[in-house]
Design a protein around this motif. Sequence first.
Motif, PDB file in Angstrom:
ATOM      1  N   ILE A  44       0.876  -1.082   0.028  1.00 35.73           N
ATOM      2  CA  ILE A  44       0.126   0.006   0.136  1.00 35.73           C
ATOM      3  C   ILE A  44       0.779   1.274   0.030  1.00 35.73           C
ATOM      4  O   ILE A  44       1.952   1.279   0.766  1.00 35.73           O
ATOM      5  CB  ILE A  44      -0.774  -0.029   1.229  1.00 35.73           C
ATOM      6  N   THR A  45       0.651   2.285  -0.715  1.00 31.87           N
ATOM      7  CA  THR A  45       1.432   3.391  -0.834  1.00 31.87           C
ATOM      8  C   THR A  45       1.165   4.455   0.248  1.00 31.87           C
ATOM      9  O   THR A  45      -0.042   4.656   0.562  1.00 31.87           O
ATOM     10  CB  THR A  45       1.065   4.247  -2.045  1.00 31.87           C
ATOM     11  N   LEU A  46       2.160   4.821   0.797  1.00 30.80           N
ATOM     12  CA  LEU A  46       2.452   5.787   1.992  1.00 30.80           C
ATOM     13  C   LEU A  46       2.647   7.091   1.059  1.00 30.80           C
ATOM     14  O   LEU A  46       3.457   7.242   0.235  1.00 30.80           O
ATOM     15  CB  LEU A  46       3.329   5.556   2.890  1.00 30.80           C
ATOM     16  N   VAL A  91       6.812   3.713  -0.493  1.00 33.45           N
ATOM     17  CA  VAL A  91       6.661   5.149  -0.410  1.00 33.45           C
ATOM     18  C   VAL A  91       8.040   5.702  -1.441  1.00 33.45           C
ATOM     19  O   VAL A  91       9.015   5.019  -1.595  1.00 33.45           O
ATOM     20  CB  VAL A  91       7.054   5.818   1.124  1.00 33.45           C
ATOM     21  N   ILE A  92       7.869   6.850  -1.915  1.00 31.73           N
ATOM     22  CA  ILE A  92       8.761   7.505  -2.946  1.00 31.73           C
ATOM     23  C   ILE A  92       9.617   8.581  -1.919  1.00 31.73           C
ATOM     24  O   ILE A  92       8.997   9.463  -1.169  1.00 31.73           O
ATOM     25  CB  ILE A  92       8.017   8.168  -3.944  1.00 31.73           C
ATOM     26  N   THR A 100      11.263  10.205   7.195  1.00 28.71           N
ATOM     27  CA  THR A 100      11.305   9.398   8.297  1.00 28.71           C
ATOM     28  C   THR A 100       9.987   8.505   8.295  1.00 28.71           C
ATOM     29  O   THR A 100       8.808   8.820   7.492  1.00 28.71           O
ATOM     30  CB  THR A 100      10.749  10.405   9.616  1.00 28.71           C
ATOM     31  N   LEU A 101      10.420   7.093   8.592  1.00 30.73           N
ATOM     32  CA  LEU A 101       9.107   6.071   8.623  1.00 30.73           C
ATOM     33  C   LEU A 101       8.814   5.595   9.946  1.00 30.73           C
ATOM     34  O   LEU A 101       9.863   5.464  10.921  1.00 30.73           O
ATOM     35  CB  LEU A 101       9.585   4.892   7.859  1.00 30.73           C
ATOM     36  N   GLY A 152      12.745  10.522  -5.677  1.00 38.86           N
ATOM     37  CA  GLY A 152      12.217   9.669  -6.540  1.00 38.86           C
ATOM     38  C   GLY A 152      12.208   8.155  -6.183  1.00 38.86           C
ATOM     39  O   GLY A 152      11.638   7.221  -7.009  1.00 38.86           O
ATOM     40  N   GLU A 153      13.184   7.576  -5.395  1.00 44.59           N
ATOM     41  CA  GLU A 153      13.301   6.339  -5.116  1.00 44.59           C
ATOM     42  C   GLU A 153      12.352   5.561  -4.452  1.00 44.59           C
ATOM     43  O   GLU A 153      11.756   6.288  -3.548  1.00 44.59           O
ATOM     44  CB  GLU A 153      14.802   6.136  -4.609  1.00 44.59           C
ATOM     45  N   GLU A 154      11.890   4.275  -4.802  1.00 48.83           N
ATOM     46  CA  GLU A 154      10.937   4.006  -4.039  1.00 48.83           C
ATOM     47  C   GLU A 154      11.355   3.011  -2.882  1.00 48.83           C
ATOM     48  O   GLU A 154      12.549   2.060  -3.202  1.00 48.83           O
ATOM     49  CB  GLU A 154      10.068   2.941  -5.010  1.00 48.83           C
ATOM     50  N   ILE A 155      10.958   2.838  -1.784  1.00 48.35           N
ATOM     51  CA  ILE A 155      11.286   2.243  -0.619  1.00 48.35           C
ATOM     52  C   ILE A 155      10.304   1.300  -0.237  1.00 48.35           C
ATOM     53  O   ILE A 155       9.009   1.669  -0.286  1.00 48.35           O
ATOM     54  CB  ILE A 155      11.685   3.218   0.543  1.00 48.35           C
ATOM     55  N   LEU A 156      10.487   0.227  -0.161  1.00 52.51           N
ATOM     56  CA  LEU A 156       9.606  -0.888   0.482  1.00 52.51           C
ATOM     57  C   LEU A 156       9.772  -0.799   2.000  1.00 52.51           C
ATOM     58  O   LEU A 156      10.641  -1.112   2.600  1.00 52.51           O
ATOM     59  CB  LEU A 156       9.751  -2.133  -0.224  1.00 52.51           C
TER      60      LEU A 156
END
Length: 182
Positions: A44-46, A91-92, A100-101, A152-156
């Motif tokens: 799911i996208t944050l 999240v991008i 921060t996550l 622009g990097e996607e983080i899982l």
Amino acid sequence: GDTYYIRVYTYSSSVNAFSSFNIGIGTPPPPPPPPANDECVNAITLTPGAIFNDNALVGTNLGATRNTNDPTVTCENFSFTTNGKDVWYKVIIPASGTLTLETNNNGSSSMTDTGMAAYAGTCENLTLIECDADDSFDGSFSLINLAGRTPGEEILVRVWGYNSNEGSFKVSAYDATLSSED
């Protein structure tokens, strides 16, 4: 067709002690279905905000499973390989290269402790960035600070209940630089 024997007794130092109790026999309810983001490919996208509460989502790991093809987490000390119930987010990274996550208590759940890991790459080729179990300011929840990442990097993002904890929680991605308008 099987026969089961159930022994019920009272332990007391008194002779002829009596106790009252109820006993029931039935079929337990089925487990809840897995959440939609039970697998990495369904993350799911944050949406990053400036502070935690800007775009926090309520998530759950009730009914979640562990995919044995996913890497074993490095910050879990209790039975994750057999009882891990993880869910996934993505999240991008914003223009600042920092993010921060964080997970927090939902206020209405039995979930009291999460673990969280951030990965670069794809679901088929995950590279661990950081793993955390207790750095949030909200008790035993998780917090990961990312810096120097490529905009622009996607983080899982993988979240689970620490030590088999289950329930709902809040999850968010935020960066203070997102509060200023460009």
